[in-house]
Design a protein around this motif. Sequence first.
Motif, PDB file in Angstrom:
ATOM      1  N   ALA A  47      -7.580   4.937 -13.869  1.00 39.24           N
ATOM      2  CA  ALA A  47      -6.447   5.234 -13.004  1.00 39.24           C
ATOM      3  C   ALA A  47      -5.380   4.164 -13.154  1.00 39.24           C
ATOM      4  O   ALA A  47      -5.692   2.995 -13.406  1.00 39.24           O
ATOM      5  N   THR A  48      -4.147   4.596 -12.997  1.00 38.94           N
ATOM      6  CA  THR A  48      -3.007   3.684 -13.024  1.00 38.94           C
ATOM      7  C   THR A  48      -2.206   3.859 -11.738  1.00 38.94           C
ATOM      8  O   THR A  48      -2.273   4.899 -11.087  1.00 38.94           O
ATOM      9  N   GLU A  49      -1.451   2.845 -11.406  1.00 42.94           N
ATOM     10  CA  GLU A  49      -0.554   2.894 -10.245  1.00 42.94           C
ATOM     11  C   GLU A  49       0.871   2.772 -10.753  1.00 42.94           C
ATOM     12  O   GLU A  49       1.154   1.982 -11.667  1.00 42.94           O
ATOM     13  N   SER A  50       1.763   3.555 -10.178  1.00 42.15           N
ATOM     14  CA  SER A  50       3.172   3.464 -10.563  1.00 42.15           C
ATOM     15  C   SER A  50       4.040   3.668  -9.329  1.00 42.15           C
ATOM     16  O   SER A  50       3.554   4.045  -8.260  1.00 42.15           O
ATOM     17  N   SER A  51       5.314   3.425  -9.491  1.00 42.90           N
ATOM     18  CA  SER A  51       6.215   3.586  -8.349  1.00 42.90           C
ATOM     19  C   SER A  51       6.508   5.064  -8.123  1.00 42.90           C
ATOM     20  O   SER A  51       6.569   5.853  -9.056  1.00 42.90           O
ATOM     21  N   ALA A  52       6.660   5.417  -6.868  1.00 44.98           N
ATOM     22  CA  ALA A  52       7.158   6.730  -6.467  1.00 44.98           C
ATOM     23  C   ALA A  52       8.546   6.450  -5.898  1.00 44.98           C
ATOM     24  O   ALA A  52       8.729   6.288  -4.690  1.00 44.98           O
ATOM     25  N   SER A  53       9.500   6.332  -6.788  1.00 43.48           N
ATOM     26  CA  SER A  53      10.820   5.790  -6.463  1.00 43.48           C
ATOM     27  C   SER A  53      11.527   6.500  -5.331  1.00 43.48           C
ATOM     28  O   SER A  53      12.042   5.862  -4.412  1.00 43.48           O
ATOM     29  N   ALA A 105      -6.962   5.239  -3.930  1.00 45.73           N
ATOM     30  CA  ALA A 105      -5.506   5.395  -3.917  1.00 45.73           C
ATOM     31  C   ALA A 105      -4.989   5.470  -2.484  1.00 45.73           C
ATOM     32  O   ALA A 105      -4.013   4.800  -2.118  1.00 45.73           O
ATOM     33  N   ARG A 106      -5.642   6.286  -1.668  1.00 40.31           N
ATOM     34  CA  ARG A 106      -5.244   6.418  -0.261  1.00 40.31           C
ATOM     35  C   ARG A 106      -5.374   5.072   0.448  1.00 40.31           C
ATOM     36  O   ARG A 106      -4.469   4.649   1.170  1.00 40.31           O
ATOM     37  N   ASP A 107      -6.487   4.371   0.224  1.00 44.79           N
ATOM     38  CA  ASP A 107      -6.699   3.077   0.872  1.00 44.79           C
ATOM     39  C   ASP A 107      -5.662   2.047   0.442  1.00 44.79           C
ATOM     40  O   ASP A 107      -5.347   1.129   1.195  1.00 44.79           O
ATOM     41  N   ALA A 108      -5.137   2.205  -0.775  1.00 47.84           N
ATOM     42  CA  ALA A 108      -4.106   1.286  -1.277  1.00 47.84           C
ATOM     43  C   ALA A 108      -2.704   1.690  -0.818  1.00 47.84           C
ATOM     44  O   ALA A 108      -1.728   1.025  -1.155  1.00 47.84           O
ATOM     45  N   GLY A 109      -2.610   2.799  -0.087  1.00 50.46           N
ATOM     46  CA  GLY A 109      -1.317   3.225   0.431  1.00 50.46           C
ATOM     47  C   GLY A 109      -0.546   4.165  -0.478  1.00 50.46           C
ATOM     48  O   GLY A 109       0.624   4.449  -0.225  1.00 50.46           O
ATOM     49  N   ALA A 110      -1.178   4.662  -1.526  1.00 48.36           N
ATOM     50  CA  ALA A 110      -0.482   5.583  -2.445  1.00 48.36           C
ATOM     51  C   ALA A 110      -0.119   6.866  -1.710  1.00 48.36           C
ATOM     52  O   ALA A 110      -0.845   7.325  -0.811  1.00 48.36           O
TER      53      ALA A 110
END
Length: 159
Positions: A74-80, A115-120
């Motif tokens: 998994a990767t994390e990216s901005s949701a601008s 992801a949810r726990d990280a605030g995504a």
Amino acid sequence: MGDTVRMILRVREVSPVEPAFDAVCALFDDYRAHYGRRRAPRDVRIWLGAQVAAGRLAIYAAAVDGTPRALATATESSASLALGTAWTIRDLWVDPQFRRRGLATELVRAVARAARDAGALRLGLQTEVGNEAALDLYLRLGFERVTGLEILAYDLTDY
């Protein structure tokens, strides 16, 4: 009546300093070979380790009776536009001998929780055209097809 075989399934994030990382690398090499890439165990280990160390990739493994049998990255990216973040499942692979036992489902759920726990704000993924088994799984788990977007790529290897 058939025999019921019980298995102990555990899903967790794996780092390069753990003994399980070697088994995850072997699974990743199998995944690449499935898609026509030459096997490269040493290069896979180096590349995966570097991606994790740089924070570009997280690796989750589903272990059956203590041995990794499936993985997801998994990767994390901005949701601008939303001023937040989004996660993407980049790779998902289950050892063919362990398919249809719930490992992929548990991996996707574990990544979704992380992801949810990280605030995504959302979790996305992509799969190859024609991969009906994967599409069925993802749709069953609540993913929806995205309309109104085109996926484009630019090959930088000859740039």
